[in-house]
Design a protein around this motif. Structure first.
Motif, PDB file in Angstrom:
ATOM      1  N   LEU A  17      -7.249  17.961   8.837  1.00  0.00           N
ATOM      2  CA  LEU A  17      -6.994  16.544   9.076  1.00  0.00           C
ATOM      3  C   LEU A  17      -7.659  16.115  10.378  1.00  0.00           C
ATOM      4  O   LEU A  17      -7.454  16.747  11.410  1.00  0.00           O
ATOM      5  N   VAL A  18      -8.460  15.055  10.330  1.00  0.00           N
ATOM      6  CA  VAL A  18      -9.147  14.575  11.531  1.00  0.00           C
ATOM      7  C   VAL A  18      -8.682  13.148  11.824  1.00  0.00           C
ATOM      8  O   VAL A  18      -9.005  12.216  11.083  1.00  0.00           O
ATOM      9  N   PRO A  19      -7.903  12.964  12.876  1.00  0.00           N
ATOM     10  CA  PRO A  19      -7.456  11.605  13.213  1.00  0.00           C
ATOM     11  C   PRO A  19      -8.663  10.702  13.482  1.00  0.00           C
ATOM     12  O   PRO A  19      -9.650  11.156  14.064  1.00  0.00           O
ATOM     13  N   CYS A  20      -8.605   9.457  13.044  1.00  0.00           N
ATOM     14  CA  CYS A  20      -9.765   8.580  13.214  1.00  0.00           C
ATOM     15  C   CYS A  20      -9.363   7.115  13.151  1.00  0.00           C
ATOM     16  O   CYS A  20      -8.227   6.777  12.792  1.00  0.00           O
ATOM     17  N   ASP A  21     -10.306   6.253  13.512  1.00  0.00           N
ATOM     18  CA  ASP A  21     -10.085   4.804  13.475  1.00  0.00           C
ATOM     19  C   ASP A  21     -10.424   4.224  12.107  1.00  0.00           C
ATOM     20  O   ASP A  21      -9.774   3.309  11.617  1.00  0.00           O
ATOM     21  N   VAL A  22     -11.508   4.756  11.518  1.00  0.00           N
ATOM     22  CA  VAL A  22     -11.923   4.320  10.182  1.00  0.00           C
ATOM     23  C   VAL A  22     -12.074   5.570   9.321  1.00  0.00           C
ATOM     24  O   VAL A  22     -12.747   6.524   9.722  1.00  0.00           O
ATOM     25  N   PHE A  23     -11.426   5.571   8.145  1.00  0.00           N
ATOM     26  CA  PHE A  23     -11.519   6.725   7.240  1.00  0.00           C
ATOM     27  C   PHE A  23     -12.262   6.281   5.986  1.00  0.00           C
ATOM     28  O   PHE A  23     -11.862   5.329   5.310  1.00  0.00           O
ATOM     29  N   ILE A  24     -13.376   6.972   5.709  1.00  0.00           N
ATOM     30  CA  ILE A  24     -14.170   6.661   4.512  1.00  0.00           C
ATOM     31  C   ILE A  24     -13.831   7.727   3.480  1.00  0.00           C
ATOM     32  O   ILE A  24     -14.196   8.885   3.633  1.00  0.00           O
ATOM     33  N   THR A  25     -13.100   7.338   2.446  1.00  0.00           N
ATOM     34  CA  THR A  25     -12.534   8.324   1.514  1.00  0.00           C
ATOM     35  C   THR A  25     -13.091   8.175   0.109  1.00  0.00           C
ATOM     36  O   THR A  25     -13.524   7.097  -0.293  1.00  0.00           O
ATOM     37  N   GLU A  26     -13.083   9.276  -0.630  1.00  0.00           N
ATOM     38  CA  GLU A  26     -13.328   9.220  -2.067  1.00  0.00           C
ATOM     39  C   GLU A  26     -12.034   8.802  -2.757  1.00  0.00           C
ATOM     40  O   GLU A  26     -10.974   8.757  -2.112  1.00  0.00           O
ATOM     41  N   ALA A  27     -12.098   8.524  -4.065  1.00  0.00           N
ATOM     42  CA  ALA A  27     -10.881   8.205  -4.822  1.00  0.00           C
ATOM     43  C   ALA A  27     -11.058   8.592  -6.287  1.00  0.00           C
ATOM     44  O   ALA A  27     -10.650   7.867  -7.189  1.00  0.00           O
ATOM     45  N   THR A  28     -11.664   9.778  -6.506  1.00  0.00           N
ATOM     46  CA  THR A  28     -11.922  10.216  -7.882  1.00  0.00           C
ATOM     47  C   THR A  28     -10.652  10.150  -8.727  1.00  0.00           C
ATOM     48  O   THR A  28     -10.677   9.697  -9.867  1.00  0.00           O
ATOM     49  N   PHE A  29      -9.524  10.605  -8.157  1.00  0.00           N
ATOM     50  CA  PHE A  29      -8.255  10.575  -8.890  1.00  0.00           C
ATOM     51  C   PHE A  29      -7.273   9.608  -8.228  1.00  0.00           C
ATOM     52  O   PHE A  29      -6.092   9.915  -8.054  1.00  0.00           O
ATOM     53  N   GLY A  30      -7.784   8.437  -7.856  1.00  0.00           N
ATOM     54  CA  GLY A  30      -7.015   7.461  -7.117  1.00  0.00           C
ATOM     55  C   GLY A  30      -6.145   6.565  -7.980  1.00  0.00           C
ATOM     56  O   GLY A  30      -6.211   5.340  -7.876  1.00  0.00           O
ATOM     57  N   LEU A  31      -5.349   7.148  -8.825  1.00  0.00           N
ATOM     58  CA  LEU A  31      -4.350   6.404  -9.593  1.00  0.00           C
ATOM     59  C   LEU A  31      -3.064   7.220  -9.599  1.00  0.00           C
ATOM     60  O   LEU A  31      -3.118   8.453  -9.678  1.00  0.00           O
ATOM     61  N   PRO A  32      -1.897   6.514  -9.544  1.00  0.00           N
ATOM     62  CA  PRO A  32      -0.625   7.255  -9.472  1.00  0.00           C
ATOM     63  C   PRO A  32      -0.396   8.210 -10.642  1.00  0.00           C
ATOM     64  O   PRO A  32       0.389   9.147 -10.518  1.00  0.00           O
ATOM     65  N   VAL A  33      -1.063   8.022 -11.780  1.00  0.00           N
ATOM     66  CA  VAL A  33      -0.864   8.960 -12.904  1.00  0.00           C
ATOM     67  C   VAL A  33      -1.425  10.344 -12.584  1.00  0.00           C
ATOM     68  O   VAL A  33      -1.054  11.331 -13.220  1.00  0.00           O
ATOM     69  N   PHE A  34      -2.336  10.417 -11.614  1.00  0.00           N
ATOM     70  CA  PHE A  34      -2.957  11.709 -11.336  1.00  0.00           C
ATOM     71  C   PHE A  34      -2.138  12.497 -10.329  1.00  0.00           C
ATOM     72  O   PHE A  34      -2.118  12.187  -9.133  1.00  0.00           O
ATOM     73  N   ARG A  35      -1.425  13.490 -10.855  1.00  0.00           N
ATOM     74  CA  ARG A  35      -0.711  14.448 -10.011  1.00  0.00           C
ATOM     75  C   ARG A  35      -1.096  15.804 -10.572  1.00  0.00           C
ATOM     76  O   ARG A  35      -0.745  16.132 -11.697  1.00  0.00           O
ATOM     77  N   HIS A  36      -1.848  16.562  -9.772  1.00  0.00           N
ATOM     78  CA  HIS A  36      -2.460  17.768 -10.321  1.00  0.00           C
ATOM     79  C   HIS A  36      -1.472  18.915 -10.517  1.00  0.00           C
ATOM     80  O   HIS A  36      -1.695  19.782 -11.349  1.00  0.00           O
ATOM     81  N   GLY A  37      -0.399  18.959  -9.770  1.00  0.00           N
ATOM     82  CA  GLY A  37       0.561  20.059  -9.920  1.00  0.00           C
ATOM     83  C   GLY A  37       0.032  21.373  -9.360  1.00  0.00           C
ATOM     84  O   GLY A  37      -0.928  21.396  -8.600  1.00  0.00           O
ATOM     85  N   ASP A  38       0.669  22.468  -9.789  1.00  0.00           N
ATOM     86  CA  ASP A  38       0.383  23.781  -9.219  1.00  0.00           C
ATOM     87  C   ASP A  38      -0.705  24.496 -10.036  1.00  0.00           C
ATOM     88  O   ASP A  38      -0.478  24.811 -11.209  1.00  0.00           O
ATOM     89  N   PRO A  39      -1.853  24.770  -9.435  1.00  0.00           N
ATOM     90  CA  PRO A  39      -2.912  25.456 -10.190  1.00  0.00           C
ATOM     91  C   PRO A  39      -2.471  26.847 -10.665  1.00  0.00           C
ATOM     92  O   PRO A  39      -2.914  27.308 -11.726  1.00  0.00           O
ATOM     93  N   GLY A  40      -1.566  27.481  -9.909  1.00  0.00           N
ATOM     94  CA  GLY A  40      -1.074  28.802 -10.312  1.00  0.00           C
ATOM     95  C   GLY A  40      -0.379  28.748 -11.672  1.00  0.00           C
ATOM     96  O   GLY A  40      -0.491  29.666 -12.490  1.00  0.00           O
ATOM     97  N   ALA A  41       0.336  27.651 -11.935  1.00  0.00           N
ATOM     98  CA  ALA A  41       1.022  27.494 -13.224  1.00  0.00           C
ATOM     99  C   ALA A  41       0.010  27.335 -14.352  1.00  0.00           C
ATOM    100  O   ALA A  41       0.231  27.802 -15.478  1.00  0.00           O
ATOM    101  N   GLU A  42      -1.111  26.688 -14.068  1.00  0.00           N
ATOM    102  CA  GLU A  42      -2.156  26.514 -15.090  1.00  0.00           C
ATOM    103  C   GLU A  42      -2.829  27.859 -15.401  1.00  0.00           C
ATOM    104  O   GLU A  42      -3.128  28.173 -16.546  1.00  0.00           O
TER     105      GLU A  42
END
Ligand SMILES: [Zn+2]
Ligand SMILES: [Zn+2]
Length: 341
Positions: free
Chosen positions: A122-147
Motif C-alpha cells: 500500500l502506497v499512501p498518495c494524493d491521487v490514486f490511478i486504479t484499474e477496475a477490471t472487477f469493479g462491480l459489487p458482484v465480483f467477490r473472488h473468495g478463497d483461491p485455496g477452496a477453488e
C-alpha cells in the motif's frame, strides 16, 4: 494527465503503460496490453523487461533501464519509484512525486497472497490511478485455496479423465501450479507449448513449480488423471483431443458469472483472479488516503460512483487499448511456439 496514448507525466516527459509507441515509457507489468513494443526508452522492473524480451524479441525498445522496488529514479522534474503490485511476477505500481504531490498509478493489482510474486504494497498518495477490471459489487473472488480443492477433488473423483485448465499464460498459469503444489500434489503438471517460455522463466527466477512437462511429449496414458494447463482459447481446439475425456476447467475472476462459464463450455469453473475484486478495490482506494481517484480501465463507473459518494474526486479515463488478459488469446502471440494442434 490522461492522453490518447495513456497517462502522461509532462514534468518527467514519460507515459505510463502507453498504448501506442512513445519516446519514454514507464511500464507496470508484462501483460501485452500494458507492455507494448516500439517505445524509445522503457523503464520497468528487470522481470517486466525480461518478459517483454521473451514476447517481442531483443529489439523491443530503443533503450531499457531496470529499476528495483523502492529505488528512486529522477525523470526530468519528477521522482519515480516502483512498488510491488502483487499482480504477476515483476508487477509494479508507479509512484510519481513532484512539488509535494504524490500520484500512484497501480497498473493491474491484487491485494491477496500469491506465491509467485511479491505481495501488494500500500502506497499512501494524493491521487490514486486504479484499474477496475472487477469493479462491480458482484465480483467477490473468495478463497483461491477452496477453488484448488475443488479441482483436486474432481481429479480424485475421475482418475481416468484429464483435467484441462484454461489459464492465462503469464501469471495465472504459474500461480495455479504453485497453489496446487502448496497442497502437496507432486505429480507432473502438463503445459501447452504456448506457456513454456514464461513458465521456465518463472522457474529460473526461483519460483518453485515442481515437475512441469509439455503435454506434447506425453502419451495418452500419462495424461489420464493428470492436470494440464492451456490458454483459454485452446480449450476446445484440436490440441485438446490428445487428452482422454477431458474435464474442461477455466481459472478466471469471470467464472463468478455463470454465463461466461457457459460461453466457454466450462464444466468446472474456478474463480481465481489476479485482479483485486470489489472489496479489494474499494479497500485499497480508501487505504491510500487519496483525495482523488482516476480509473483507467475495466468497470469504471461503479468505482467512480463509490468514490464520489465517499467525498472523493473521481473520474473514469476510458483508456482505449487495455484489455482483460483472461479474454485474450495468449496462444496467438508471435513468439509462442505455434502449437495449435
Ligand atoms: Zn495485467
Ligand atoms: Zn490491465
Amino acid at each position: 494527465m490522461p492522453t490518447p496514448a495513456g497517462v502522461y507525466c509532462a514534468l518527467g516527459g514519460f507515459h505510463i503503460d502507453p498504448t501506442r509507441p512513445v519516446e519514454k515509457a514507464v511500464i507496470t507489468h508484462g501483460h501485452s496490453d500494458h507492455a507494448r513494443a516500439g517505445h524509445g526508452a522503457v523503464l520497468a522492473t528487470q522481470e517486466t523487461l525480461d518478459l517483454m524480451r521473451l514476447r517481442y524479441g531483443e529489439g523491443f525498445a530503443g533503450a531499457t533501464q531496470a529499476v528495483r522496488y523502492a529505488e528512486a529514479v529522477t525523470l526530468g522534474g519528477a521522482k519515480v519509484t516502483f512498488h510491488p503490485a502483487g499482480h504477476v511476477l515483476g508487477s509494479a505500481q508507479v509512484a510519481v512525486e513532484a512539488n509535494g504531490t504524490r500520484i500512484v498509478a497501480s497498473g493491474d493489482y491484487k491485494d491477496v497472497p500469491d506465491p509467485t510474486c511479491v505481495p501488494f504494497e500500500l502506497v499512501p498518495c494524493d491521487v490514486f490511478i486504479t484499474e477496475a477490471t472487477f469493479g462491480l459489487p458482484v465480483f467477490r473472488h473468495g478463497d483461491p485455496g477452496a477453488e484448488i480443492a475443488k479441482l483436486l477433488h474432481s481429479v480424485a473423483l475421475f482418475p481416468e479423465r484429464a483435467h484441462l485448465v484454461g489459464a492465462y499464460s503469464l501469471g495465472k498459469a504459474q500461480r495455479l501450479i504453485a497453489l496446487i503444489r502448496q497442497t502437496g500434489y507432486d505429480k507432473p503438471i502438463y503445459l501447452h507449448g504456448a506457456m513454456e517460455k514464461i513458465t521456465r522463466y518463472y522457474q529460473r527466477r526461483g519460483v518453485d513449480l515442481g515437475r512441469v512437462e509439455l503435454a506434447r511429449g506425453a502419451g495418452k496414458a500419462d495424461l489420464a488423471g493428470a492436470i494440464a494447463l492451456c490458454p483459454p482459447s485452446t480449450l476446445k481446439e484440436l490440441w485438446s483431443r490428445r487428452f482422454p475425456d477431458p474435464v474442461t476447467c477455466f481459472a478466471s475472476g469471470w467464472m463468478r458469472v455463470r454465463a461466461r462459464a457457459r460461453q466457454y463450455l466450462v464444466e468446472l469453473p474456478l474463480v481465481i483472479s489476479d485482479h483485486a475484486d470489489w472489496d479489494g478495490l474499494t479497500a485499497t482506494v480508501a487505504a491510500t488516503g487519496a483525495a482523488e481517484v482516476w480509473v483507467t480501465h475495466g468497470q469504471e463507473d461503479a468505482l467512480v460512483h463509490w468514490s464520489v459518494t465517499r467525498g472523493l474526486k473521481a473520474r473514469p479515463l476510458d483508456i482505449v487499448g487495455y484489455g482483460d488478459e483472461d479474454e485474450t488469446d495468449a496462444a496467438a502471440e508471435p513468439t509462442d511456439s505455434g502449437e495449435s494442434s
